[in-house]
Design an enzyme around this catalytic site. Structure first.
Site, PDB file in Angstrom:
ATOM      1  N   ARG A 114       0.813  -1.241   0.000  1.00 25.77           N
ATOM      2  CA  ARG A 114       0.000   0.000   0.000  1.00 25.77           C
ATOM      3  C   ARG A 114       0.836   1.276   0.000  1.00 25.77           C
ATOM      4  NH1 ARG A 114      -3.649  -2.787   3.582  1.00 25.77           N
ATOM      5  NH2 ARG A 114      -5.309  -3.649   2.316  1.00 25.77           N
ATOM      6  N   LYS A 136       2.585  11.825 -12.401  1.00 24.86           N
ATOM      7  CA  LYS A 136       1.959  10.775 -13.214  1.00 24.86           C
ATOM      8  C   LYS A 136       2.847   9.535 -13.186  1.00 24.86           C
ATOM      9  CE  LYS A 136      -0.690  13.333 -16.685  1.00 24.86           C
ATOM     10  NZ  LYS A 136      -0.783  13.686 -18.118  1.00 24.86           N
ATOM     11  N   GLU A 178      10.160  18.364 -25.556  1.00 22.69           N
ATOM     12  CA  GLU A 178       9.323  18.842 -24.439  1.00 22.69           C
ATOM     13  C   GLU A 178       9.751  20.249 -24.012  1.00 22.69           C
ATOM     14  OE1 GLU A 178       6.742  17.050 -23.745  1.00 22.69           O
ATOM     15  OE2 GLU A 178       7.321  15.073 -24.491  1.00 22.69           O
ATOM     16  N   LYS A 216       5.960  23.863 -16.573  1.00 25.82           N
ATOM     17  CA  LYS A 216       5.223  22.653 -16.165  1.00 25.82           C
ATOM     18  C   LYS A 216       4.711  22.801 -14.727  1.00 25.82           C
ATOM     19  CE  LYS A 216       4.735  17.818 -16.110  1.00 25.82           C
ATOM     20  NZ  LYS A 216       5.037  16.511 -16.633  1.00 25.82           N
ATOM     21  N   GLU A 226      -5.304  16.850 -14.146  1.00 26.06           N
ATOM     22  CA  GLU A 226      -5.649  17.000 -15.560  1.00 26.06           C
ATOM     23  C   GLU A 226      -7.154  17.056 -15.825  1.00 26.06           C
ATOM     24  OE1 GLU A 226      -2.851  14.987 -18.198  1.00 26.06           O
ATOM     25  OE2 GLU A 226      -4.440  14.823 -19.684  1.00 26.06           O
ATOM     26  N   ARG A 230      -4.225  21.255 -17.426  1.00 25.78           N
ATOM     27  CA  ARG A 230      -3.064  20.370 -17.627  1.00 25.78           C
ATOM     28  C   ARG A 230      -3.115  19.687 -18.992  1.00 25.78           C
ATOM     29  NH1 ARG A 230      -0.093  16.225 -13.356  1.00 25.78           N
ATOM     30  NH2 ARG A 230       1.493  15.522 -14.835  1.00 25.78           N
ATOM     31  N   ASN A 234      -0.521  18.298 -23.410  1.00 24.20           N
ATOM     32  CA  ASN A 234      -0.615  17.313 -24.499  1.00 24.20           C
ATOM     33  C   ASN A 234      -0.342  17.938 -25.866  1.00 24.20           C
ATOM     34  OD1 ASN A 234      -1.389  14.947 -23.011  1.00 24.20           O
ATOM     35  ND2 ASN A 234      -3.300  16.024 -22.586  1.00 24.20           N
ATOM     36  N   HIS A 237       1.215  16.119 -28.760  1.00 25.18           N
ATOM     37  CA  HIS A 237       1.236  14.687 -28.422  1.00 25.18           C
ATOM     38  C   HIS A 237       0.099  13.882 -29.063  1.00 25.18           C
ATOM     39  CE1 HIS A 237       4.225  16.051 -25.610  1.00 25.18           C
ATOM     40  NE2 HIS A 237       4.451  14.817 -25.190  1.00 25.18           N
ATOM     41  N   HIS A 241       1.888  10.921 -30.362  1.00 24.78           N
ATOM     42  CA  HIS A 241       1.692   9.551 -29.864  1.00 24.78           C
ATOM     43  C   HIS A 241       1.262   8.621 -30.993  1.00 24.78           C
ATOM     44  CE1 HIS A 241       1.173  10.577 -25.327  1.00 24.78           C
ATOM     45  NE2 HIS A 241       2.395  10.199 -25.597  1.00 24.78           N
ATOM     46  N   HIS A 256      10.284   9.051 -28.760  1.00 23.31           N
ATOM     47  CA  HIS A 256       9.113   9.824 -28.318  1.00 23.31           C
ATOM     48  C   HIS A 256       9.243  11.282 -28.786  1.00 23.31           C
ATOM     49  CE1 HIS A 256       5.830  11.201 -25.802  1.00 23.31           C
ATOM     50  NE2 HIS A 256       6.632  12.121 -25.282  1.00 23.31           N
TER      51      HIS A 256
END
Ligand code: GLY
Length: 359
Positions: A114, A136, A178, A216, A226, A230, A234, A237, A241, A256
């Site tokens: 946990r 994240k 980025e 950021k 998000e 936020r 993206n 992306h 992606h 990436h």
């Protein structure tokens, strides 16, 4: 040396932060210390950490390097090792690596018994400027990137720019996409400095990291989970992606950042169509991407696959493909639907504007 705060944890940036890391470990007084690294960081970064940490008693778990190992199987291996080592919830995990080590190590730390505390020690530019910051944590599942994960904060993030010297040039360029994104979204002055670059050598990395991370930090602080703003992160992306996935099994996959760089050009073009971004800025972004990244022709026959991939993007609602776009440097907008013809036009724009005169 510089420290930014994000919600309840510090992000230390600079090569002189080793005493702060030692002090944090001492203050947490962990029952055991576990370092998670990958096959590369074990060779290139772990010796430095061991030398600086001055903690004789620690365990090291190593996973193979690369996004294709960001899986449930790798988590199972990490948890098995944690069980064998009899870690309890007062153990501390140090994640020494790029986005895969940080995302997966954080997830494993949070779910083991946990949750035990963890510290992010990002070593790639991509992880230093993006993945290690913002809470994240995820793995890829059923071929969908980052589909199993959660939001959780580390005790601290320590960014040692010196680790960037261990990266191949291609990896450095990957993370730089980025940096470009952050400048366009939230720091027009930084964008003005970056847009004329034609190489990444000789940059003042500590200063650049602080400047980029401030963007950021601001966005994540406003919307940690998000729900709204936020989503701006993206930018680049949705197309990026899809390209990364489409080229994944090809003979020459895109990193990436290479995919995001193409995505930024396409999404700047979409920004021109949908929210009036000036053509001058679109051309400047295309020019920067042309001078830093190799050209990839995105052939028309890939379009159905790319659209299908974009359709599956988790940001969409109601069958629309939704984008985060740019009205002007420093002014982002999110949740904007674009149709298939517009997306096809944006890929056509990239194809025709990314070839340099000499390529
Ligand atoms: N990498 C995008 C985000 O952290 O939201």
């Amino acid at each position: 040396m510089h420290t930014l705060r994000l919600n309840d944890y510090p992000i230390h940036i600079g090569s002189g932060q080793w005493p702060q890391l030692r002090a944090l470990v001492e203050a947490l007084d962990p029952s055991r210390l576990l370092v998670l690294c990958d096959a590369h960081t074990r060779i290139y970064c772990l010796p430095r950490l061991q030398e600086e940490l001055e903690v004789p008693e620690h365990q090291v778990v190593t996973i193979p390097a690369g996004e294709r190992h960001k899986t449930l199987d790798s988590c199972r291996y990490i948890w098995e090792r944690m069980m064998q080592l009899k870690l309890d919830r007062r153990a501390l995990m140090l994640n020494l690596g790029g986005g895969v080590v940080g995302d997966m190590g954080g997830l494993c730390a949070c779910l083991f018994k946990r949750g035990l505390p963890f510290v992010q020690l990002p070593t790639s530019l991509l992880a230093q400027v993006d993945a290690s910051v913002g809470g994240k944590l995820a793995i890829d599942f059923a071929s969908v990137k980052n589909s199993i994960g959660l939001f959780a904060n580390p005790e601290a993030v320590f960014i040692f720019p010196g680790f960037l010297a261990t990266l191949p040039e291609r990896e450095l360029r990957s993370g730089f996409a980025e940096v470009i994104k952050h400048a366009l979204l939230g720091d027009p002055g930084h964008w003005a400095e970056l847009k004329g670059l034609n190489s990444l050598s000789g940059l003042d990395w500590p200063a650049l990291l602080v400047r980029s991370l401030r963007v950021k930090q601001r966005i994540v602080e406003e919307d940690p989970r998000e729900a709204g703003p936020r989503k701006l992160l993206n930018f680049g992306h949705t197309v990026g992606h899809a390209l990364e996935s489409a080229f994944l099994l090809s003979e020459s996959p895109l990193t990436h950042g290479e995919a995001v760089a193409i995505g930024l050009v396409c999404e700047c073009y979409l920004s021109h169509l949908k929210v009036g971004l000036s053509l001058e800025v679109v051309q400047e972004v295309a020019g920067l991407v042309r001078s830093l990244y190799p050209h990839r022709n995105i052939s028309n026959h890939l379009l159905p696959q790319l659209l299908e991939l974009m359709q599956n993007d988790k940001k969409n609602e109601g069958g629309e493909i939704r984008f985060s776009l740019l009205q002007a440097p420093g002014q982002g907008r999110y949740d904007l639907p674009c149709d298939r013809d517009e997306i096809a036009d944006s890929l056509g724009f990239y194809n025709s504007h990314s070839l340099s005169l000499f390529s």
